[in-house]
Enzyme design. Structure first.
Site, mmCIF file in Angstrom:
data_model
loop_
_atom_site.group_PDB
_atom_site.id
_atom_site.type_symbol
_atom_site.label_atom_id
_atom_site.label_comp_id
_atom_site.label_asym_id
_atom_site.label_seq_id
_atom_site.Cartn_x
_atom_site.Cartn_y
_atom_site.Cartn_z
ATOM 1 N N GLY A 44 -7.862 -0.237 1.903
ATOM 2 C CA GLY A 44 -7.857 -1.527 1.156
ATOM 3 C C GLY A 44 -7.712 -2.669 1.852
ATOM 4 N N THR A 84 2.278 -4.055 6.101
ATOM 5 C CA THR A 84 2.750 -2.765 5.435
ATOM 6 C C THR A 84 1.708 -2.499 4.228
ATOM 7 O OG1 THR A 84 3.896 -4.079 3.628
ATOM 8 C CG2 THR A 84 5.397 -3.508 5.782
ATOM 9 N N GLY A 85 1.505 -1.055 4.197
ATOM 10 C CA GLY A 85 0.519 -0.744 3.034
ATOM 11 C C GLY A 85 -0.885 -1.149 3.758
ATOM 12 N N GLY A 86 -0.990 -0.890 5.098
ATOM 13 C CA GLY A 86 -2.056 -1.447 6.246
ATOM 14 C C GLY A 86 -2.882 -0.258 6.409
ATOM 15 N N THR A 87 -3.001 0.685 5.703
ATOM 16 C CA THR A 87 -3.882 1.914 6.049
ATOM 17 C C THR A 87 -4.924 2.261 5.092
ATOM 18 O OG1 THR A 87 -2.621 3.552 4.543
ATOM 19 C CG2 THR A 87 -2.013 3.324 6.816
ATOM 20 N N TYR A 126 4.561 -3.100 -13.433
ATOM 21 C CA TYR A 126 3.790 -3.612 -12.501
ATOM 22 C C TYR A 126 3.912 -5.151 -12.363
ATOM 23 C CZ TYR A 126 -0.145 -4.994 -9.378
ATOM 24 O OH TYR A 126 -1.082 -5.555 -8.595
ATOM 25 N N GLY A 162 -4.866 -4.214 3.076
ATOM 26 C CA GLY A 162 -4.030 -4.053 4.188
ATOM 27 C C GLY A 162 -4.816 -3.836 5.347
#
Length: 253
Positions: free
Chosen positions: A17, A12-15, A149, A19
């Site tokens: 940086g 997840t969040g792999g598009t 955060y 990920g």
């Protein structure tokens, strides 16, 4: 390379940086990967970079309907999976008096709630003996303006501790990587100007005992170690921070 041949994983969040670095290392090692993101431009770039072994799916971690749909997509694409890397997240720099209910909810909806229900939905698809790796943060040393955060990321560490116990009967190991200053396009904080990002990177060079920012590839290496090599390790948070959270200093030589 065929190090991960036959493995199937979700990032997840792999598009972009960290990920994307995890996903690319998996694909380079022969695995098949499904990555998620919210931005169509980064999704398209991820598809191009990952090639035929990569599947990029639009999914909002703050939306439970999207998480449910993600589970269906993963099941259709892979059937069973070997590992889940929960890497998505947001960070906004706000002092306590600046935090609104909306910005507080954004952090916890995406970083904590999104991670929780993503794992809940995907765990039934993980083969016994598989792995879950969460991306937390080097929170032993903190900065003003990151309370929402930091709190949302500390929740992930608590989740991991309980899940590691809950999944023992299935031998699913649950661990976390805790990055420090890592050089990414956003430096991990949304809305920074180019000048602010450069200053943040410089600060990382100065505060990190190894005197540099880490790379996304170094975070990926740690995440993959926990997922596939550290087969006798569970409930560990591995710092990837150049010594930042450990409080060490170079001393005089």
């Amino acid at each position: 390379m065929t190090r991960y041949a036959g493995k199937k994983a979700v990032v997840t969040g792999g598009t972009h940086g960290m990920g994307l670095a995890i996903a690319k290392a998996l694909v380079d090692g022969g695995a098949e990967v499904l990555v998620t993101g919210r931005n169509e431009a980064t999704l398209a770039r991820a598809r191009a970079e990952l090639g035929a072994s990569g599947h990029a799916v639009r999914s909002d971690a703050a939306d439970l309907a999207d998480i449910a749909a993600l589970g269906v997509q993963v099941e259709r694409t892979f059937g069973r999976i070997d590992a889940v890397f929960v890497n998505h997240g947001i960070a906004e720099l706000e002092m306590l008096e600046q935090v609104t209910e909306a910005s507080y909810d954004r952090h916890f909806d995406i970083n904590a709630k999104g991670a929780f229900f993503t794992v809940q939905r995907l765990t039934p698809l993980i083969d016994d003996g598989g792995a879950i790796v969460l991306t937390t943060v080097a929170n032993d040393r903190v900065f003003p303006g990151m309370s929402a955060y930091s709190g949302s990321k500390e929740a992930l560490r608590a989740f991991a501790q309980v899940w590691a116990a809950e999944f023992l009967p299935r031998r699913i190991r649950v661990n976390a990587v805790a990055p420090g200053f890592i050089k990414t396009p956003t430096m991990g904080v949304a809305g920074l100007t180019d000048e602010e990002r450069a200053a943040f990177e410089k600060q990382g060079d100065e505060l990190t005992p190894l005197r540099r920012n880490g790379t996304v590839e170094e975070v990926a290496a740690a995440a993959l170690f926990l997922a596939f090599d550290a087969t006798f390790t569970t409930n560990v948070e591995l710092a990837v921070d150049g010594g930042f959270a450990q409080g060490i200093t170079a001393g005089d030589h």
